[in-house]
Design a protein around this motif. Structure first.
Motif, PDB file in Angstrom:
ATOM      1  N   LEU A   1      21.542  27.778  25.508  1.00  0.00           N
ATOM      2  CA  LEU A   1      21.801  28.593  24.324  1.00  0.00           C
ATOM      3  C   LEU A   1      23.296  28.542  24.023  1.00  0.00           C
ATOM      4  N   THR A   2      23.689  29.095  22.885  1.00  0.00           N
ATOM      5  CA  THR A   2      25.097  29.059  22.495  1.00  0.00           C
ATOM      6  C   THR A   2      25.976  29.840  23.482  1.00  0.00           C
TER       7      THR A   2
ATOM      8  N   PHE B   1      17.913  17.984  15.186  1.00  0.00           N
ATOM      9  CA  PHE B   1      19.143  18.648  14.729  1.00  0.00           C
ATOM     10  C   PHE B   1      19.406  19.938  15.525  1.00  0.00           C
ATOM     11  N   GLN B   2      18.365  20.689  15.809  1.00  0.00           N
ATOM     12  CA  GLN B   2      18.563  21.992  16.477  1.00  0.00           C
ATOM     13  C   GLN B   2      19.234  21.845  17.850  1.00  0.00           C
TER      14      GLN B   2
ATOM     15  N   ILE C   1      22.957  21.190  17.475  1.00  0.00           N
ATOM     16  CA  ILE C   1      23.729  22.403  17.174  1.00  0.00           C
ATOM     17  C   ILE C   1      24.006  23.184  18.461  1.00  0.00           C
ATOM     18  N   LEU C   2      22.956  23.371  19.278  1.00  0.00           N
ATOM     19  CA  LEU C   2      23.132  24.135  20.519  1.00  0.00           C
ATOM     20  C   LEU C   2      24.062  23.420  21.489  1.00  0.00           C
TER      21      LEU C   2
ATOM     22  N   TYR D   1      25.622  14.745   8.088  1.00  0.00           N
ATOM     23  CA  TYR D   1      26.444  15.791   8.687  1.00  0.00           C
ATOM     24  C   TYR D   1      26.375  15.726  10.221  1.00  0.00           C
TER      25      TYR D   1
ATOM     26  N   HIS E   1      29.699  15.284  12.407  1.00  0.00           N
ATOM     27  CA  HIS E   1      30.271  16.549  12.874  1.00  0.00           C
ATOM     28  C   HIS E   1      29.671  17.064  14.178  1.00  0.00           C
TER      29      HIS E   1
END
Lengths: 200, 200
Positions: free
Chosen positions: B28-29, B139-140, B143-144, B180, B184
């Motif tokens: 998790l973040t 993608f998810q 991000i994490l 993106y 990024h």
């Protein structure tokens, strides 16, 4: 792609990751692990796919699922308030309204407004979708508590009248589900002592 | 209410509770807690509500979300196969097909068939909904992993070519999101050393 818009959406997506760390009182069916808000929402979304046929009124399934997916997000800032925490409930509405402004303000305005009004619609309990979502929100922890042999109920000395009050609107989304839940999840656990019988 | 039908639905609802215990490699973040399958699905469902505007082709949002909510359920019996576990991936299809028959067989036949075909549609990657769902599924975790400063990537010595291969279809659901993500999330983490640069 509007990069500014996309960055706002990503910031929100990163922020709501915190919902996975908000623990609830309910145990999973393993009887050991506390459920978190994200798991709870996921479970109810699938339940809605399967059980919407029992809704008293036909519902917009996507709208109901969207509502359930986001309805606890305010807890990222406001924390979880246990269903039987009478002190916490006194300040819950105010804490959650502030949290909603802060959280939904991260999104691009059109999407922030949309999510906030879905949440307000859930809270207001007037539309068929909001009523069915509430039915899921009450029915799902009954299933888990029953499967975990009433562990969370026993830890909190939960009484029958509390459960009945908590479920006073469960029938408004689905009479069928409420009839089942009352007899096979609530009264069964009153009879076996997992819920304290304060009706006598 | 058809009680036999309802009991089958409830048995399935109880069984899938186990998905909450299936841990993924991603953190998790917070950079400490491993994500589980249910949290992952919940996160992507909300992402789909927000990001479907970037789909290459217009999609049926309810169908896409339904697909994402259930696409990992087979792991209740088949276990999670890490994206970069080449050994595990050899037997993954067979293990998951067996798991699907067992799991979806719990439901009433009409709903079991419906969920199973949604899962097969996701796996086949031919429809716009399946393509966008796959974009979210790739993608998810980017991000994490980025938010957790590449912790899972570093633990597994993940190389740039692995990430690019894993993401070979991310653009098929959304060119905008892929563009993106590549710059990024992936190349940024190659530059800062979180992902090993094996391109030279």
């Amino acid at each position: 792609m509007d990069r500014e818009r996309f960055e706002k959406q990503l910031a929100f997506i990163r922020e709501i990751d915190k919902e996975k760390l908000i623990k609830r009182q309910s145990y999973l069916t393993d009887g050991e692990t506390h459920e978190d808000d994200a798991q709870h929402a996921w479970h109810m979304a699938i339940m809605t796919l399967l059980l919407n046929e029992y809704s008293n009124t036909e519902i917009d399934v996507l709208k109901t699922i969207s509502m359930l997916l986001i309805h606890d997000l305010v807890e990222v800032y406001a924390g979880d308030t246990y269903a039987y925490d009478e002190e916490g409930k006194k300040t819950q509405a105010e804490r959650e309204a502030k949290a909603a402004d802060k959280l939904y303000g991260i999104l691009p305005p059109d999407q922030g407004e949309n999510f906030k009004s879905l949440w307000l619609e859930f809270e207001a309990q007037e539309t068929p979708e909001a009523k069915f979502a509430r039915t899921m929100d009450c029915f799902q922890p009954l299933i888990l508590n029953d499967a975990a042999d009433g562990k969370a109920w026993k830890e909190h000395d939960v009484q029958r009248s509390w459960v009945m009050k908590r479920n006073q609107n469960t029938s408004k989304g689905s009479e069928d589900i409420w009839e089942y839940a009352r007899e096979h999840l609530i009264e069964k656990n009153v009879r076996n002592g997992n819920i304290i019988d304060d009706s006598k």
